[in-house]
Design an enzyme around this catalytic site. Structure first.
Site, short mmCIF file in Angstrom:
data_model
loop_
_atom_site.label_atom_id
_atom_site.label_comp_id
_atom_site.label_asym_id
_atom_site.label_seq_id
_atom_site.Cartn_x
_atom_site.Cartn_y
_atom_site.Cartn_z
N HIS A 13 3.15 -2.11 7.22
CA HIS A 13 3.19 -3.09 7.41
C HIS A 13 4.38 -4.11 6.19
O HIS A 13 4.61 -3.26 5.69
CB HIS A 13 1.74 -3.65 6.52
N TYR A 47 -2.16 -3.56 -4.89
CA TYR A 47 -0.55 -4.72 -4.85
C TYR A 47 -0.05 -5.63 -5.65
O TYR A 47 -1.76 -6.72 -5.68
CB TYR A 47 -0.72 -5.06 -2.88
#
Ligand SMILES: Cc1cn([C@H]2C[C@H](O)[C@@H](COP(=O)(O)OP(=O)(O)O[C@H]3O[C@@H](C)C(=O)[C@@H](O)[C@H]3O)O2)c(=O)[nH]c1=O
Length: 186
Positions: free
Chosen positions: A65, A135
């Site tokens: 991604h 993240y």
């Protein structure tokens, strides 16, 4: 060592980040992110979002991604439980390592993170059950600017260590790279 140390990886702008881990009889303490230390190392990172994922099954793959400009983002990835094989793919137009990939083994408690600059696609494979990732993102989630590369793309030829399991329908539908793909201009 200072609280954070950056190690250059083979793709320009991609770093492994080493945390100083303080252990004592209670357990351990580590600073996972430090704006000042990163800025002092020439890699300032302004965090806009913190995300967390758990991948239940070993072999699970998520990715690859990235967000297109103007919402390109840096990501700082840390494994909080289990272990993952974490992959970064350079999609920066004009980069000398355009479409090269690099993978790092990240494991809970190893005192390491991966720092991806804007213009990299990211994915990973869980090497254990219940692999947990944290993240830190430098941009807001912008679904209309999301883009993906196929984890099976022969042009990337990513050497996933385990058979690929549990791809999401979205990740299974990313198209293969076309010859026209020029990458992202940051
Ligand atoms: C990424 C993201 C997803 N979502 C939503 C969309 C969807 O309903 C649900 C799950 O999203 P996804 O299927 O995209 O989740 P996932 O496949 O785990 O996406 C993640 O993959 C790894 C490889 C990354 O690098 C991350 O940045 C992120 O893109 O969560 C948000 O609300 N905010 C977010 O920032």
């Amino acid at each position: 060592m200072s609280d954070l140390r950056l190690h250059e990886l083979p793709l320009v702008g991609l770093f492994a980040l080493e945390h100083k881990v303080h252990g004592d009889e209670r357990g351990r303490f580590a600073r996972l992110f430090c704006a000042g230390s990163l800025a002092a190392c020439g890699q300032p990172l302004a965090i806009r979002q913190i995300n967390h994922s758990i991948s239940r099954q070993r072999g699970t793959v998520r990715g690859l991604h990235f967000q297109r400009p103007p919402h390109s983002e840096a990501k700082l990835i840390t494994c909080l439980r289990g272990a993952v094989w974490d992959v970064a793919v350079d999609v920066r137009a004009g980069s000398p390592t355009f479409l090269h990939w690099h993978a790092e083994h990240l494991e809970a408690g190893d005192g390491r993170s991966l720092l991806l600059p804007p213009g990299f696609a990211h994915g990973f494979q869980a090497l254990s059950d219940d692999a947990e990732l944290l993240y830190l993102h430098s941009a807001d989630y912008s679904p209309e600017y999301e883009a993906g590369l196929s984890v099976h793309d022969p042009r990337l030829a990513i050497a996933w260590p385990l058979p690929i399991e549990n791809l999401s329908p979205r990740d299974a539908s990313h198209p293969l790279l076309s010859d026209q793909f020029q990458g992202v201009r940051l």
